[in-house]
Design a protein around this motif. Sequence first.
Motif, PDB file in Angstrom:
ATOM      1  N   ALA A   1     -74.674 -33.948 -38.055  1.00 29.66           N
ATOM      2  CA  ALA A   1     -75.693 -34.891 -37.757  1.00 29.66           C
ATOM      3  C   ALA A   1     -75.262 -36.292 -37.654  1.00 29.66           C
ATOM      4  O   ALA A   1     -75.791 -37.026 -36.731  1.00 29.66           O
ATOM      5  CB  ALA A   1     -76.719 -34.964 -39.124  1.00 29.66           C
ATOM      6  N   ALA A   2     -74.241 -36.637 -37.925  1.00 29.42           N
ATOM      7  CA  ALA A   2     -73.699 -38.026 -37.860  1.00 29.42           C
ATOM      8  C   ALA A   2     -72.999 -38.255 -36.345  1.00 29.42           C
ATOM      9  O   ALA A   2     -73.416 -39.176 -35.680  1.00 29.42           O
ATOM     10  CB  ALA A   2     -72.220 -38.408 -38.715  1.00 29.42           C
ATOM     11  N   LEU A   3     -72.482 -37.101 -35.734  1.00 28.03           N
ATOM     12  CA  LEU A   3     -71.998 -37.193 -34.210  1.00 28.03           C
ATOM     13  C   LEU A   3     -73.504 -37.151 -33.420  1.00 28.03           C
ATOM     14  O   LEU A   3     -73.463 -37.984 -32.510  1.00 28.03           O
ATOM     15  CB  LEU A   3     -71.249 -35.946 -34.107  1.00 28.03           C
ATOM     16  N   ASP A   4     -74.535 -36.435 -33.927  1.00 25.19           N
ATOM     17  CA  ASP A   4     -75.744 -36.567 -33.289  1.00 25.19           C
ATOM     18  C   ASP A   4     -76.352 -37.901 -32.957  1.00 25.19           C
ATOM     19  O   ASP A   4     -76.887 -38.409 -32.134  1.00 25.19           O
ATOM     20  CB  ASP A   4     -76.864 -35.641 -33.794  1.00 25.19           C
ATOM     21  N   GLU A   5     -76.289 -38.609 -34.347  1.00 26.30           N
ATOM     22  CA  GLU A   5     -76.673 -40.147 -34.460  1.00 26.30           C
ATOM     23  C   GLU A   5     -75.772 -40.786 -33.432  1.00 26.30           C
ATOM     24  O   GLU A   5     -76.502 -41.731 -32.649  1.00 26.30           O
ATOM     25  CB  GLU A   5     -76.686 -40.420 -35.692  1.00 26.30           C
ATOM     26  N   MET A   6     -74.612 -40.919 -33.559  1.00 26.38           N
ATOM     27  CA  MET A   6     -73.762 -41.532 -32.992  1.00 26.38           C
ATOM     28  C   MET A   6     -73.931 -41.440 -31.254  1.00 26.38           C
ATOM     29  O   MET A   6     -73.824 -42.365 -30.361  1.00 26.38           O
ATOM     30  CB  MET A   6     -72.227 -41.572 -33.071  1.00 26.38           C
ATOM     31  N   THR A   7     -74.173 -40.161 -30.787  1.00 23.96           N
ATOM     32  CA  THR A   7     -74.444 -39.883 -29.350  1.00 23.96           C
ATOM     33  C   THR A   7     -75.762 -40.568 -28.982  1.00 23.96           C
ATOM     34  O   THR A   7     -75.757 -40.991 -27.742  1.00 23.96           O
ATOM     35  CB  THR A   7     -74.321 -38.387 -29.265  1.00 23.96           C
ATOM     36  N   LYS A   8     -76.861 -40.574 -29.785  1.00 18.51           N
ATOM     37  CA  LYS A   8     -78.076 -41.100 -29.566  1.00 18.51           C
ATOM     38  C   LYS A   8     -77.863 -42.578 -29.254  1.00 18.51           C
ATOM     39  O   LYS A   8     -78.504 -43.324 -28.450  1.00 18.51           O
ATOM     40  CB  LYS A   8     -79.006 -40.965 -30.503  1.00 18.51           C
ATOM     41  N   LEU A   9     -76.751 -43.240 -29.820  1.00 20.03           N
ATOM     42  CA  LEU A   9     -76.516 -44.544 -29.539  1.00 20.03           C
ATOM     43  C   LEU A   9     -75.575 -45.010 -28.577  1.00 20.03           C
ATOM     44  O   LEU A   9     -75.184 -46.153 -28.403  1.00 20.03           O
ATOM     45  CB  LEU A   9     -75.892 -45.233 -30.770  1.00 20.03           C
ATOM     46  N   GLY A  10     -75.079 -44.063 -27.792  1.00 19.55           N
ATOM     47  CA  GLY A  10     -74.334 -44.055 -26.603  1.00 19.55           C
ATOM     48  C   GLY A  10     -72.727 -43.717 -26.730  1.00 19.55           C
ATOM     49  O   GLY A  10     -71.944 -43.764 -25.747  1.00 19.55           O
ATOM     50  N   PHE A  11     -72.384 -43.350 -27.738  1.00 15.77           N
ATOM     51  CA  PHE A  11     -71.080 -42.741 -28.070  1.00 15.77           C
ATOM     52  C   PHE A  11     -71.028 -41.269 -27.319  1.00 15.77           C
ATOM     53  O   PHE A  11     -72.203 -40.572 -27.048  1.00 15.77           O
ATOM     54  CB  PHE A  11     -70.756 -42.697 -29.376  1.00 15.77           C
ATOM     55  N   ARG A  12     -69.741 -40.773 -27.108  1.00 14.55           N
ATOM     56  CA  ARG A  12     -69.702 -39.710 -26.417  1.00 14.55           C
ATOM     57  C   ARG A  12     -68.464 -38.893 -26.998  1.00 14.55           C
ATOM     58  O   ARG A  12     -67.560 -39.494 -27.315  1.00 14.55           O
ATOM     59  CB  ARG A  12     -69.592 -39.547 -24.959  1.00 14.55           C
ATOM     60  N   SER A  13     -68.380 -37.658 -27.171  1.00 17.54           N
ATOM     61  CA  SER A  13     -67.412 -36.861 -27.790  1.00 17.54           C
ATOM     62  C   SER A  13     -66.434 -36.785 -26.608  1.00 17.54           C
ATOM     63  O   SER A  13     -66.468 -36.313 -25.491  1.00 17.54           O
ATOM     64  CB  SER A  13     -68.126 -35.463 -28.132  1.00 17.54           C
ATOM     65  N   VAL A  14     -65.022 -36.887 -27.205  1.00 23.04           N
ATOM     66  CA  VAL A  14     -63.748 -36.808 -26.299  1.00 23.04           C
ATOM     67  C   VAL A  14     -63.125 -35.546 -26.706  1.00 23.04           C
ATOM     68  O   VAL A  14     -61.964 -35.425 -26.038  1.00 23.04           O
ATOM     69  CB  VAL A  14     -63.217 -38.128 -26.225  1.00 23.04           C
TER      70      VAL A  14
END
Length: 110
Positions: free
Chosen positions: A85-98
């Motif tokens: 869920a934390a990754l989902d929230e950060m993705t919504k804020l413009g972060f991307r998984s690398v």
Amino acid sequence: MERVCQTDANVFTPALLSDPNMHIYGRWAGNGIDAGCIVNRSPEAVGISNIFNLAGTPQAFRDAISLATIAFSRDVPLVGYDSGAALDEMTKLGFRSVGKLRIWLSDDGS
């Protein structure tokens, strides 16, 4: 949000707490801290970690990004290592998984 694990280990050592590149934030509400994060600066990046909010609202993620931006200039990338869920929230804020996080240990396990 995240599971809290209590420990008797001395995680916040005097050296860590006196490091100017390490900031530990907490928000006081009522009789205790209800949200917080850790922000650290290296030459290559500003890292955000340990984001929590006892109310379970996503505002803690936006607040952590604001704190990191205010504390350290944005001349380097803002990074984190979240999942679920934390990754989902950060993705919504413009972060991307690398990619996946890898942890390296020395031969003696430290």
